[in-house]
Design a protein around this motif. Structure first.
Motif, PDB file in Angstrom:
ATOM      1  N   ASN B   3       0.843  -1.077  -0.023  1.00 26.08           N
ATOM      2  CA  ASN B   3       0.080  -0.058   0.021  1.00 26.08           C
ATOM      3  C   ASN B   3       1.029   1.061  -0.122  1.00 26.08           C
ATOM      4  N   ILE B   4       2.297   1.047  -0.205  1.00 21.22           N
ATOM      5  CA  ILE B   4       2.903   2.246  -0.304  1.00 21.22           C
ATOM      6  C   ILE B   4       2.666   2.924  -1.546  1.00 21.22           C
ATOM      7  N   SER B   5       2.202   4.150  -1.539  1.00 23.10           N
ATOM      8  CA  SER B   5       1.792   4.712  -2.813  1.00 23.10           C
ATOM      9  C   SER B   5       1.977   6.339  -2.666  1.00 23.10           C
ATOM     10  N   ALA B   6       1.796   7.076  -3.707  1.00 25.77           N
ATOM     11  CA  ALA B   6       1.875   8.306  -4.170  1.00 25.77           C
ATOM     12  C   ALA B   6       1.207   9.182  -2.880  1.00 25.77           C
ATOM     13  N   GLY B   7       2.129  10.176  -2.087  1.00 26.01           N
ATOM     14  CA  GLY B   7       1.462  10.937  -1.172  1.00 26.01           C
ATOM     15  C   GLY B   7       1.728  10.366   0.183  1.00 26.01           C
ATOM     16  N   CYS B   8       2.052   8.928   0.235  1.00 23.11           N
ATOM     17  CA  CYS B   8       2.310   8.400   1.713  1.00 23.11           C
ATOM     18  C   CYS B   8       3.596   9.237   2.289  1.00 23.11           C
ATOM     19  N   VAL B   9       3.657   9.126   3.526  1.00 19.50           N
ATOM     20  CA  VAL B   9       5.318   9.701   3.925  1.00 19.50           C
ATOM     21  C   VAL B   9       5.846   8.673   4.556  1.00 19.50           C
ATOM     22  N   ALA B  10       7.313   8.733   4.241  1.00 25.18           N
ATOM     23  CA  ALA B  10       8.262   7.913   4.518  1.00 25.18           C
ATOM     24  C   ALA B  10       9.152   8.559   5.512  1.00 25.18           C
ATOM     25  N   VAL B  11       9.443   7.910   6.978  1.00 18.13           N
ATOM     26  CA  VAL B  11      10.287   8.487   7.812  1.00 18.13           C
ATOM     27  C   VAL B  11      11.429   7.475   7.869  1.00 18.13           C
ATOM     28  N   ILE B  12      12.663   7.882   7.532  1.00 19.51           N
ATOM     29  CA  ILE B  12      13.602   7.162   7.068  1.00 19.51           C
ATOM     30  C   ILE B  12      14.620   7.434   8.575  1.00 19.51           C
ATOM     31  N   PHE B  13      14.924   6.066   9.203  1.00 19.24           N
ATOM     32  CA  PHE B  13      15.615   6.125  10.418  1.00 19.24           C
ATOM     33  C   PHE B  13      16.761   5.396  10.102  1.00 19.24           C
ATOM     34  N   VAL B  14      18.135   6.295   9.787  1.00 20.10           N
ATOM     35  CA  VAL B  14      19.424   5.643   9.655  1.00 20.10           C
ATOM     36  C   VAL B  14      20.217   5.638  10.982  1.00 20.10           C
ATOM     37  N   ASN B  15      20.612   4.761  11.508  1.00 18.56           N
ATOM     38  CA  ASN B  15      21.370   4.561  12.751  1.00 18.56           C
ATOM     39  C   ASN B  15      22.511   3.706  12.792  1.00 18.56           C
ATOM     40  N   ARG B  16      23.309   3.973  13.972  1.00 16.03           N
ATOM     41  CA  ARG B  16      24.338   3.134  14.215  1.00 16.03           C
ATOM     42  C   ARG B  16      24.197   2.681  15.904  1.00 16.03           C
ATOM     43  N   ALA B  85      20.023   7.972  25.264  1.00 19.71           N
ATOM     44  CA  ALA B  85      20.790   7.371  26.341  1.00 19.71           C
ATOM     45  C   ALA B  85      21.566   6.250  26.150  1.00 19.71           C
ATOM     46  N   ARG B  86      21.232   5.269  25.618  1.00 12.30           N
ATOM     47  CA  ARG B  86      22.076   3.803  25.600  1.00 12.30           C
ATOM     48  C   ARG B  86      22.326   3.447  24.338  1.00 12.30           C
ATOM     49  N   TRP B  87      21.181   3.176  23.395  1.00  9.04           N
ATOM     50  CA  TRP B  87      21.436   2.344  22.363  1.00  9.04           C
ATOM     51  C   TRP B  87      22.084   2.790  20.907  1.00  9.04           C
ATOM     52  N   TYR B  88      22.072   4.130  20.812  1.00  9.53           N
ATOM     53  CA  TYR B  88      22.404   4.655  19.464  1.00  9.53           C
ATOM     54  C   TYR B  88      23.363   5.296  19.557  1.00  9.53           C
ATOM     55  N   GLU B  89      24.632   5.219  18.622  1.00  8.22           N
ATOM     56  CA  GLU B  89      25.738   6.068  18.400  1.00  8.22           C
ATOM     57  C   GLU B  89      25.380   7.347  17.695  1.00  8.22           C
ATOM     58  N   TYR B  90      24.564   7.110  16.848  1.00  7.57           N
ATOM     59  CA  TYR B  90      24.028   8.369  15.967  1.00  7.57           C
ATOM     60  C   TYR B  90      22.803   7.842  15.211  1.00  7.57           C
ATOM     61  N   TYR B  91      22.298   8.751  14.897  1.00  8.96           N
ATOM     62  CA  TYR B  91      21.076   8.400  14.042  1.00  8.96           C
ATOM     63  C   TYR B  91      20.542   9.729  13.028  1.00  8.96           C
ATOM     64  N   HIS B  92      20.179   9.528  11.895  1.00  6.05           N
ATOM     65  CA  HIS B  92      19.853  10.432  11.132  1.00  6.05           C
ATOM     66  C   HIS B  92      18.330  10.002  10.524  1.00  6.05           C
ATOM     67  N   LEU B  93      17.654  11.149  10.745  1.00  7.60           N
ATOM     68  CA  LEU B  93      16.123  10.851  10.543  1.00  7.60           C
ATOM     69  C   LEU B  93      15.636  11.946   9.301  1.00  7.60           C
ATOM     70  N   ILE B  94      15.224  11.138   8.273  1.00  7.87           N
ATOM     71  CA  ILE B  94      14.843  11.918   6.950  1.00  7.87           C
ATOM     72  C   ILE B  94      13.272  11.729   6.681  1.00  7.87           C
ATOM     73  N   VAL B  95      12.623  12.726   6.636  1.00 10.69           N
ATOM     74  CA  VAL B  95      11.173  12.654   6.364  1.00 10.69           C
ATOM     75  C   VAL B  95      10.736  12.977   4.818  1.00 10.69           C
TER      76      VAL B  95
END
Lengths: 106, 106
Positions: B3-16, B85-95
């Motif tokens: 159901n991913i289609s035009a107009g949907c919003v993708a929240v991209i969470f890139v992390n280490r 606090a604990r789990w991520y070294e870094y993250y990059h969130l892209i909407v």
């Protein structure tokens, strides 16, 4: 990866590899990352593969024209053919326009 | 993931991930996937983590309002605090807003 900003185009490539353990895949994947990096309008790339064969690669482009030019790139097209013939079980390609981004570092 | 289609919003969470091997991470990550799936406007999720700790999770939402509501979700906000606090070294969130998509299966 500091230049991803509003208006960039994200090309999200979600895929699963076949069991085909051909070393050709890794060389081709690396060559594609390098070739993408040489294209006009290339902004950056994020790529992760899990041990179960699931992978996500996201390439970012300055605009829609740059993303379309990469799709039409001859080397890229040739590698896509090999991907369908040998390397991928399935893939899902999603093209999206970046609205905003936020980074956090420890 | 049909159901991913035009107009949907993708929240991209890139992390280490950090080297913190706390099993709490895995339970929290799984709980977040389940909680996201119960939200109005949830469309789907793609998530991959490599053995080196790099990860990409993309959640898809029917519209911007649904994506923002998920950001404000109380459980999600509490888990984000633990993540920093604990789990991520870094993250990059892209909407990003989905323009088109294409699927291929062997």
């Amino acid at each position: 990866m500091e230049n991803i900003s509003a208006g960039c185009v994200a090309v999200i490539f979600v895929n699963r590899r076949t069991a085909d353990d051909d070393a050709g895949y890794h060389a081709a994947a690396q060559a594609m990352v390098e070739e993408a990096g040489r294209q006009p309008g290339f902004v950056g790339i994020h790529s992760v593969r899990a041990t179960d064969g699931e992978g996500i690669t996201i390439s970012y482009w300055a605009d829609e024209a740059a993303a379309l030019a990469w799709r039409k790139n001859a080397e890229h097209a040739a590698i896509r053919e090999q991907g369908r013939a040998r390397w991928y079980e399935y893939y899902h390609l999603i093209v999206a326009e970046v609205r905003r981004d936020y980074q956090w570092h420890r």
